[in-house]
Design an enzyme around this catalytic site. Structure first.
Site, PDB file in Angstrom:
ATOM      1  N   HIS A 182     -20.833   4.974  25.840  1.00 36.79           N
ATOM      2  CA  HIS A 182     -22.177   5.491  25.698  1.00 36.79           C
ATOM      3  C   HIS A 182     -22.331   5.605  24.125  1.00 36.79           C
ATOM      4  CE1 HIS A 182     -24.299   6.838  29.313  1.00 36.79           C
ATOM      5  NE2 HIS A 182     -23.107   7.502  29.766  1.00 36.79           N
ATOM      6  N   HIS A 207     -16.025   4.948  30.195  1.00 37.17           N
ATOM      7  CA  HIS A 207     -17.347   5.366  30.089  1.00 37.17           C
ATOM      8  C   HIS A 207     -17.977   5.995  29.031  1.00 37.17           C
ATOM      9  CE1 HIS A 207     -21.094   5.785  32.833  1.00 37.17           C
ATOM     10  NE2 HIS A 207     -21.250   6.900  32.072  1.00 37.17           N
ATOM     11  N   GLU A 208     -17.610   7.258  28.897  1.00 35.50           N
ATOM     12  CA  GLU A 208     -18.003   8.103  27.953  1.00 35.50           C
ATOM     13  C   GLU A 208     -18.089   7.524  26.462  1.00 35.50           C
ATOM     14  OE1 GLU A 208     -19.837  10.058  29.246  1.00 35.50           O
ATOM     15  OE2 GLU A 208     -18.758  10.189  31.026  1.00 35.50           O
ATOM     16  N   GLU A 225     -27.383   4.595  31.658  1.00 31.25           N
ATOM     17  CA  GLU A 225     -26.089   4.478  32.710  1.00 31.25           C
ATOM     18  C   GLU A 225     -25.878   3.139  33.175  1.00 31.25           C
ATOM     19  OE1 GLU A 225     -24.268   6.950  32.656  1.00 31.25           O
ATOM     20  OE2 GLU A 225     -25.362   8.658  31.801  1.00 31.25           O
ATOM     21  N   TYR A 276     -26.704   3.965  37.867  1.00 29.05           N
ATOM     22  CA  TYR A 276     -25.539   3.565  37.387  1.00 29.05           C
ATOM     23  C   TYR A 276     -25.179   2.205  38.087  1.00 29.05           C
ATOM     24  CZ  TYR A 276     -24.369   8.431  35.828  1.00 29.05           C
ATOM     25  OH  TYR A 276     -24.333   9.804  35.397  1.00 29.05           O
ATOM     26  N   GLU A 312     -21.132  12.456  27.186  1.00 26.92           N
ATOM     27  CA  GLU A 312     -20.781  11.621  25.993  1.00 26.92           C
ATOM     28  C   GLU A 312     -21.360  12.212  24.694  1.00 26.92           C
ATOM     29  OE1 GLU A 312     -23.043  11.025  28.520  1.00 26.92           O
ATOM     30  OE2 GLU A 312     -24.869  10.081  28.031  1.00 26.92           O
ATOM     31  N   ASP A 342     -32.430  16.782  37.236  1.00 26.70           N
ATOM     32  CA  ASP A 342     -31.130  16.998  37.997  1.00 26.70           C
ATOM     33  C   ASP A 342     -31.164  16.808  39.491  1.00 26.70           C
ATOM     34  OD1 ASP A 342     -29.990  17.968  35.830  1.00 26.70           O
ATOM     35  OD2 ASP A 342     -30.335  19.940  35.948  1.00 26.70           O
TER      36      ASP A 342
HETATM   37  N1  BES Z   1     -24.192  11.388  30.834  1.00 28.12           N
HETATM   38  C1  BES Z   1     -23.774  11.380  31.929  1.00 28.12           C
HETATM   39  C2  BES Z   1     -23.692  12.755  32.746  1.00 28.12           C
HETATM   40  C3  BES Z   1     -24.905  13.295  32.962  1.00 28.12           C
HETATM   41  C4  BES Z   1     -26.021  12.496  33.361  1.00 28.12           C
HETATM   42  C5  BES Z   1     -25.205  14.867  32.708  1.00 28.12           C
HETATM   43  C6  BES Z   1     -27.185  12.948  33.539  1.00 28.12           C
HETATM   44  C7  BES Z   1     -26.316  14.938  32.890  1.00 28.12           C
HETATM   45  C8  BES Z   1     -27.446  14.266  32.995  1.00 28.12           C
HETATM   46  C9  BES Z   1     -22.252  10.772  31.735  1.00 28.12           C
HETATM   47  O1  BES Z   1     -22.009   9.881  31.023  1.00 28.12           O
HETATM   48  C10 BES Z   1     -21.712  10.244  33.138  1.00 28.12           C
HETATM   49  O2  BES Z   1     -22.096   9.287  33.512  1.00 28.12           O
HETATM   50  N2  BES Z   1     -20.581  10.952  33.753  1.00 28.12           N
HETATM   51  C11 BES Z   1     -20.066  10.467  34.912  1.00 28.12           C
HETATM   52  C12 BES Z   1     -18.912   9.412  34.671  1.00 28.12           C
HETATM   53  C13 BES Z   1     -18.883   8.158  35.505  1.00 28.12           C
HETATM   54  C14 BES Z   1     -19.889   7.547  35.638  1.00 28.12           C
HETATM   55  C15 BES Z   1     -17.692   7.422  35.239  1.00 28.12           C
HETATM   56  C16 BES Z   1     -19.804  11.390  35.872  1.00 28.12           C
HETATM   57  O3  BES Z   1     -20.020  12.575  35.339  1.00 28.12           O
HETATM   58  O4  BES Z   1     -19.254  11.257  37.013  1.00 28.12           O
HETATM   59 ZN    ZN Z   2     -22.841   8.092  31.797  1.00 28.75          ZN
END
Ligand code: BES
Ligand code: ZN
Length: 612
Positions: A313, A309-310, A332, A397, A285, A389
């Site tokens: 955010h 989703h993005e 999340e 989520y 996002e 990570d």
């Molecule tokens: N912000 C996250 C991606 C992220 C989280 C990167 C933690 C690094 C550390 C992004 O908004 C996300 O949640 N992406 C999901 C999308 C899905 C939930 C619709 C993904 O990448 O799968």
């Molecule tokens: Zn997210």
């Protein structure tokens, strides 16, 4: 004040970096960013140390800034006269086993110092950056660079206080090869000549709104742009532009729906950058310029929920931000909830319920995976000493989503929406903890605690009893199909053709691990899975087919693992391959071959999984 963020060495009692100005050359030959970062403090220093996060940065010098930051002038004192003064600094190695924390950079500030200039360069294997060879791009001609700073990789790009508590504005000038274009999570100010000569150009950016450092982002490559609405463009390599513009055409309707639900969009533009296949996430996002994996190009708009989703955010996460990774669910969980509200508004309750069912499935899987570390299934965490990570999972989520849904169902949608609006309004441009959430819930929804066990949700492991469950006719039908397939009875061709992509995904996820290779092969034919453009569907199927040792499955898994770097697919597929004795070595060899194509974050997370 103490150091509150377990993943940062920043001590905000020493002062807070309020703005960052970057002047960086993007050197594709050396695979480094080189130049300077000017850090402007909110208040003149009282004198003493300033601790910054860095990771792999080579620091050349630290100086007092000259006349930068406008309001920094102090003509009476010594501040200005001393500008350019070299400051002493030291770099401190991370604790053993916590290399992911990076190196603490301590700068000694004289009294009255308001800004410092750090001359530095990044490491060629900076954890945030992926440098792609032309062959790894769609066009095949130009190289490509992109960043991924969440959770704690901004420090591998810029020396700064890498905690969401230290919100900052930024401005940047990127010197890039003239044939390439650059974009950042910021307003683009245009291109000018570069002092590095005719082969170079300088792109300028500014982000006037205070953001957490993890939202700093850049991408450099052969980028083309097409407007979709007044506020949104799609940006992609030229050969991908048509497909991306088609897949994401609903973005205008999404923004309208989101604004109706959550209030005005605060970030001027919502541009979508289609990333190269090695992008490790589905979406990120980054404000004004969301990054999206090309695996969303299913050709049928069925993965638009990731865009929703993005977009969500923009309110939950970018306006109201988790104070650190212990409160990641505030980002999340709220965003998944908001995403499904957008989806419900656009496509109806049945569609959003189906996604909730998919989410429930992923949550239960994550909880099973964490059987040995159930503490990681709490919403509020204690991640001291844990790489965020590595702790990443669907729990914040989907458990976060279920919790908010439980509140909505208990208190009624109208009352819950009032709470949601208050949450966004009260904490805009703030970084908050779970305590702030508890305070506002108790204030806005009086007596809620006697109806919903707040602390069981927040501090307990697993899914609380009486958690909400998604319900829809189509979902029940999917369940019935799962049961009959488990008995070896396949749907008819007509039934199979009636499945939407989301229903098919749910079906594939819900099938038991014990399917025979024959049943898998029949499913393959019946649903034409081999021909699916959707990586999501192919991956879900291959996870089952690999487990069942379906002939040909390993080769198809290999093909997929060589062409995507999205961790959502890499983890389960490498997991499935590593789980079977006969394919464990295959997985290891494949990883050795493929890993140079993956983003450094994906490489680091996956290596232990395949035993590399
Ligand atoms: N912000 C996250 C991606 C992220 C989280 C990167 C933690 C690094 C550390 C992004 O908004 C996300 O949640 N992406 C999901 C999308 C899905 C939930 C619709 C993904 O990448 O799968
Ligand atoms: Zn997210």
């Amino acid at each position: 004040m103490a150091m509150l963020d377990p993943h940062s060495c920043a001590d905000l009692s020493q002062g807070q970096v309020r703005a960052v100005q970057l002047e960086l050359r993007v050197d594709f030959e050396k695979k480094i960013l080189e130049g300077e970062a000017t850090l402007i403090l909110a208040e003149p220093s009282r004198g003493g140390p300033l601790d910054l996060d860095t990771r792999g940065l080579a620091i050349e010098s630290v100086q007092l800034a000259s006349d930068l930051g406008g309001d920094t002038q102090d003509r009476s004192g010594g501040g200005r006269a001393d500008s350019g003064l070299a400051l002493a600094f030291t770099l401190h190695a991370p604790p053993n086993g916590a290399e992911w924390m990076g190196e603490r950079l301590r700068v000694e500030l004289p009294k009255g110092a308001k800004s410092v200039v750090v001359r530095y360069r990044t490491s060629p294997d900076a954890s945030a950056l992926q440098w792609l060879e032309p062959a790894q791009t769609a066009g095949g001609v130009h190289p490509y660079l992109f960043s991924q700073c969440q959770a704690i990789h901004a420090r591998a790009v810029v020396p700064l206080q890498d905690t969401p508590r230290a919100r900052m504005t930024y401005a940047a000038r990127l010197h890039v090869p003239r044939a390439l274009k650059s974009r950042m999570s910021a307003r683009s100010l245009g291109r000018s000549d570069s002092r590095f000569g005719a082969a170079w150009a300088c792109d300028a950016f500014e982000m006037p709104q205070a953001i957490p450092p993890y939202l700093l982002a850049l991408a450099v490559g052969d980028l083309a742009e097409r407007a979709i609405t007044k506020r949104s463009s799609v940006v992609a390599e030229p050969s991908q532009l048509d497909a991306a513009a088609w897949e994401f055409a609903e973005v205008g309707a999404m923004m309208d729906a989101a604004e109706k639900l959550f209030g005005p969009y605060a970030w001027e533009r919502f541009d979508l950058l289609l990333m190269p296949p090695s992008f490790p996430y589905g979406g990120m996002e980054n404000p004004r310029l969301t990054f999206l994996t090309p695996s969303l190009l299913a050709g049928d708009r069925s993965l638009a929920n990731v865009v929703a989703h993005e977009l969500a955010h923009a309110w939950t996460g970018n306006l109201v931000t988790n104070a650190d990774a212990n409160h990641f669910w505030l980002n999340e969980g709220f965003t998944v909830y908001a995403e499904r509200r957008i989806l419900e508004a656009l496509s109806g309750r049945a569609a959003s319920e189906l996604h909730a069912a998919i989410g429930r499935h992923e949550l239960e899987e994550a909880i099973t995976d964490f059987a040995k570390t159930p503490e990681l299934t709490r919403l509020r965490n204690d991640l001291v000493g844990t790489d965020p990570d590595v702790a990443y999972s669907q729990v914040p989520y989907e458990k976060g989503y279920l919790f908010l849904r439980a509140l909505e169902e208990s208190e009624g949608r109208a009352a819950f929406d009032r709470f949601l609006h208050a949450w966004i309004e009260r904490h805009s441009f703030q970084s908050v903890t779970t305590d702030a959430f508890l305070t506002l819930v108790r204030e806005q929804l009086p007596g809620v605690e006697s109806r919903v066990p707040l602390l069981a949700w927040i501090d307990g492991a697993g899914i609380p009893e009486h958690a909400p469950r998604a319900e829809s006719e189509r979902w029940f039908e999917v369940k019935r199909s799962v049961e009959s397939i488990s008995r070896g009875e396949l749907p008819t061709a007509t039934q199979a053709a009636s499945f939407t992509p989301a229903e098919l995904l749910l079906l594939l996820q819900s099938l038991p691990a014990s399917l025979t290779a024959e049943t898998c092969a029949e499913l393959d034919r019946l649903f034409a899975l081999r021909e699916k453009q959707s990586v999501e569907l192919r991956c879900a199927f291959l996870c089952i087919a690999v487990r069942a040792a379906m002939p040909g499955a390993d080769g198809r898994a290999r093909e997929l693992l060589l062409t995507t770097g999205r961790m959502k697919f890499l983890r389960p597929l490498y997991g499935a391959l590593s789980a079977r004795g006969e394919t464990r070595q295959f997985a290891r060899t494949l990883f050795a071959e493929a890993s140079s194509r993956y983003h450094p974050i994906a490489r680091a997370v996956l290596a232990p999984l395949v035993g590399a």
